[in-house]
Write a protein that holds these residues in place. Structure first.
Motif, PDB file in Angstrom:
ATOM      1  N   CYS A  47      53.307  37.614 -32.901  1.00 56.48           N
ATOM      2  CA  CYS A  47      53.979  37.063 -34.111  1.00 56.48           C
ATOM      3  C   CYS A  47      52.918  36.449 -35.260  1.00 56.48           C
ATOM      4  O   CYS A  47      53.197  36.223 -36.461  1.00 56.48           O
ATOM      5  N   ARG A  51      52.796  29.204 -32.068  1.00 57.53           N
ATOM      6  CA  ARG A  51      54.135  29.258 -31.403  1.00 57.53           C
ATOM      7  C   ARG A  51      54.080  28.338 -30.284  1.00 57.53           C
ATOM      8  O   ARG A  51      53.020  28.196 -29.515  1.00 57.53           O
ATOM      9  N   CYS A  64      55.176  33.669 -25.454  1.00 58.99           N
ATOM     10  CA  CYS A  64      55.736  32.991 -26.731  1.00 58.99           C
ATOM     11  C   CYS A  64      57.231  33.046 -26.518  1.00 58.99           C
ATOM     12  O   CYS A  64      58.250  33.706 -26.318  1.00 58.99           O
ATOM     13  N   CYS A  67      58.705  35.737 -29.350  1.00 63.77           N
ATOM     14  CA  CYS A  67      58.721  36.940 -28.871  1.00 63.77           C
ATOM     15  C   CYS A  67      58.577  37.334 -27.379  1.00 63.77           C
ATOM     16  O   CYS A  67      58.651  38.548 -27.057  1.00 63.77           O
TER      17      CYS A  67
HETATM   18 ZN   LIG Z   1      55.409  35.657 -30.463  1.00 59.57          ZN
END
Ligand SMILES: [Zn+2]
Length: 311
Positions: A47, A51, A64, A67
């Motif tokens: 990303c 996060r 994460c 994602c």
């Molecule tokens: Zn991510």
């Protein structure tokens, strides 16, 4: 017993404290992750943003929340690629931070069950965390050279001191120390170290070695005072007793614990002694200060120190 050897209660981190705070490998991993990424907020590799990450069950990894990319808090630290458990690492750091004169790899082997080679390697990694860039300014500063390496006891007089390594020791009186291996005790060897570790306009006390005569001409506004050691160790307030005290601490430790230190590794042993010496009057437990460094992503070191460590 000197006053320095007495540790006030608040400074102690006992084995009971250790077992309570770090009962399992998972507890160590969780602590390490929180130090590095508080609340699990970490930069996601995919990303490219901070996060929230969640623990992946059964693996020393977090993923994460957006994602699913996985990261390990141990990447880029001294624990990376090590097959030794994190708790053993923490325990070795605990042992190293808990003794005043150091602990041998043999003793670490006995206490943890890792092989001697593993113990030795772990200790070497932990010593890297103990290295630091310090700039001394609380004058007067005492400067003196110490000589290390080999035992001279069985050598004839004319051979003594031949194969020794020179170390420049610089100490703020009642303050911090910097100990640096230098090629020899010449002015050319001393000057660059002084530039790196001493603030301008500081007062420096040394003995009468000619190598120190250039200190006042370095363009740093340094004041230089000398003491004639052959006429006693003190001339008014001018003396080098603090730095000599540091030498005897290191020499006692190396003789008693490490027996013989390969000269290639002398600097890292000096870093270890320096780390403890510079924190002898700090109330926070030394172990806490050390273990926190394992999680720092950016080492707080001057480029010269980083270069020294990478050699
Ligand atoms: Zn991510």
């Amino acid at each position: 017993m000197s006053r320095r050897q007495t540790i006030p209660p608040a400074k102690k981190f006992t084995i009971d404290n250790f077992n309570t705070k770090f009962p399992t490998n998972a507890a160590c991993l969780e602590w390490h992750k929180e130090k590095k990424w508080p609340d699990g907020i970490a930069p996601c590799v995919k990303c490219k943003k901070d996060r929230k990450h969640h623990k992946v069950s059964g693996r020393p990894a977090w993923s994460c929340g957006v994602c699913g990319s996985m990261i390990s808090p141990m990447a880029g630290t001294i624990f990376e690629k090590s097959s030794t458990s994190l708790r053993t690492w923490f325990y070795v750091a605990f042992l190293m931070a808990s003794t005043r004169c150091g602990i041998s790899a043999k003793q670490v082997q006995r206490e943890t069950g890792v092989t001697y080679k593993t113990a030795w390697r772990m200790m070497r990694q932990i010593r890297k965390l103990m290295a630091e860039s310090v700039k001394l300014h609380k004058g007067p500063i005492e400067m003196d050279e110490g000589f290390f390496g080999g035992s001279d006891l069985n050598k004839p007089q004319h051979l003594r001191g031949k194969a020794k390594t020179t170390v420049l020791g610089t100490v703020e009186r009642n303050g911090r120390v910097v100990a640096r291996v230098i090629p020899d005790k010449s002015e050319a060897a001393i000057v660059p170290v002084v530039r790196e570790i001493v603030w301008p306009r500081t007062t420096i006390h040394t003995d009468l070695q000619p190598a120190y005569e250039g200190l006042r001409y370095m363009g740093m506004g340094l004041k230089h005072k000398t003491v004639n050691k052959s006429q006693g160790h003190k001339s008014g307030h001018v003396h080098t007793n603090s730095v000599e005290g540091f030498w005897s601490l290191v020499k006692r430790g190396i003789a008693g614990v490490y027996h013989q230190v390969g000269l290639d590794y002398l600097q890292s042993y000096l870093d270890e002694y320096t780390f403890r010496y510079n924190r002898r009057n700090i109330m926070r437990p030394m172990f806490s200060l050390l273990i926190e460094r394992t999680a720092s992503r950016v080492p707080l070191l001057a480029p010269a120190t980083q270069e020294r460590l990478s050699r």
